[in-house]
Design an enzyme around this catalytic site. Structure first.
Site, mmCIF file in Angstrom:
data_model
loop_
_atom_site.group_PDB
_atom_site.id
_atom_site.type_symbol
_atom_site.label_atom_id
_atom_site.label_comp_id
_atom_site.label_asym_id
_atom_site.label_seq_id
_atom_site.Cartn_x
_atom_site.Cartn_y
_atom_site.Cartn_z
ATOM 1 N N GLN A 174 0.835 -1.202 0.000
ATOM 2 C CA GLN A 174 0.000 0.000 0.000
ATOM 3 C C GLN A 174 0.874 1.257 0.000
ATOM 4 O OE1 GLN A 174 -3.162 0.623 -0.338
ATOM 5 N NE2 GLN A 174 -4.365 -1.132 0.314
ATOM 6 N N SER A 175 1.955 1.199 -0.733
ATOM 7 C CA SER A 175 2.977 2.247 -0.704
ATOM 8 C C SER A 175 2.481 3.616 -1.172
ATOM 9 C CB SER A 175 4.144 1.815 -1.600
ATOM 10 O OG SER A 175 5.013 2.885 -1.864
ATOM 11 N N ASN A 176 2.674 4.633 -0.323
ATOM 12 C CA ASN A 176 2.384 6.017 -0.716
ATOM 13 C C ASN A 176 3.321 6.466 -1.824
ATOM 14 O OD1 ASN A 176 0.325 6.433 1.188
ATOM 15 N ND2 ASN A 176 1.796 6.941 2.779
#
Length: 241
Positions: free
Chosen positions: A28-30
């Site tokens: 769920q990397s920003n």
């Protein structure tokens, strides 16, 4: 400044004639989401390699950033197991794309190389301008310390402006000794690129790993308390990592 971090690396890609961006991060990397955003804006293809740092955490139909990857037209998402050599995995994707006639450009996780860390050096300069304009005195700065771009860039920016304010990094995944060496190495590369005289002193890189808990992105009671407190009292939404 995460936005500035990504825009600087993407601009370098455009200058080098790339038509395709490859980057990596957690599921769920920003950073992956922002890289996909800039790629869409600049008309570049985007391919992601996602590390499942917590086994079973990747869900193909998940909401959050995973949903936004689809909205932003990410071309491929490849999920690899925790502890994978992420640069090697991205290079594997790059070779496949080159064979298909593409011109890929690899951005490391968090855009945390010397080019990307310039975004946080600029953040430090902006911060000092705001503090000086407002007449505020700050005697310590605390930052998250993960892929190291935030911590290294801020350390270089504060040093470059001769602010003399100590910085502490709060680790999101690694032990103190390991993280400090990663940050110090990147800070040195960033200082050299930026032309900061004298570089960065090793003693200026300080990390704390007491808050990592059972592992990356796994909730702790104190984390949940902090997220709820900031949301209720200040309407500030914190990243649970």
């Amino acid at each position: 400044s995460l936005v500035l971090n990504n825009s600087i690396t993407n601009n370098d890609a455009i200058e080098k004639g790339a038509d395709t961006i490859i980057t990596c991060g957690a599921v769920q990397s920003n950073h992956c989401r922002l890289t996909a955003s800039w790629s869409a804006k600049e008309g570049l293809e985007c391919h992601l390699v996602l590390e499942e740092r917590v086994k079973g955490s990747y869900k193909e139909d998940a909401s959050g950033n995973n949903f936004l990857f689809e909205m932003l037209d990410v071309k491929t998402k490849r999920v690899v197991e925790a502890g994978s050599d992420m640069m090697a995995e991205m290079e594997k994707t790059a070779e496949e794309l080159k064979a298909a006639g593409k011109k890929p450009y690899i951005i490391p996780g968090g855009a945390s190389n010397s080019i990307g860390a310039l975004g946080y050096a600029a953040c430090a300069e902006e911060l000092m301008n705001q503090l000086n304009t407002s007449g505020l005195k700050v005697d310590h700065i605390v930052v998250p310390s993960g892929s190291a771009g935030t911590h290294a860039g801020m350390a270089v920016g504060i040093s470059g402006t001769n602010a003399g304010i100590p910085i502490s990094g709060i680790n999101v995944s690694r032990p103190k000794e390991v993280q400090e060496e990663i940050v110090f190495k990147l800070a040195g590369e960033t200082a050299e690129l930026l032309g900061v005289k004298g570089g960065i002193e090793r003693d200026n890189i300080v990390c704390y790993s007491e808050y990592v808990g059972p592992g990356y992105s796994l909730p702790t009671d104190s984390m949940i308390e902090a997220v709820k407190l900031f949301a209720k009292e200040e309407a500030i939404l914190l990243d649970p990592v």
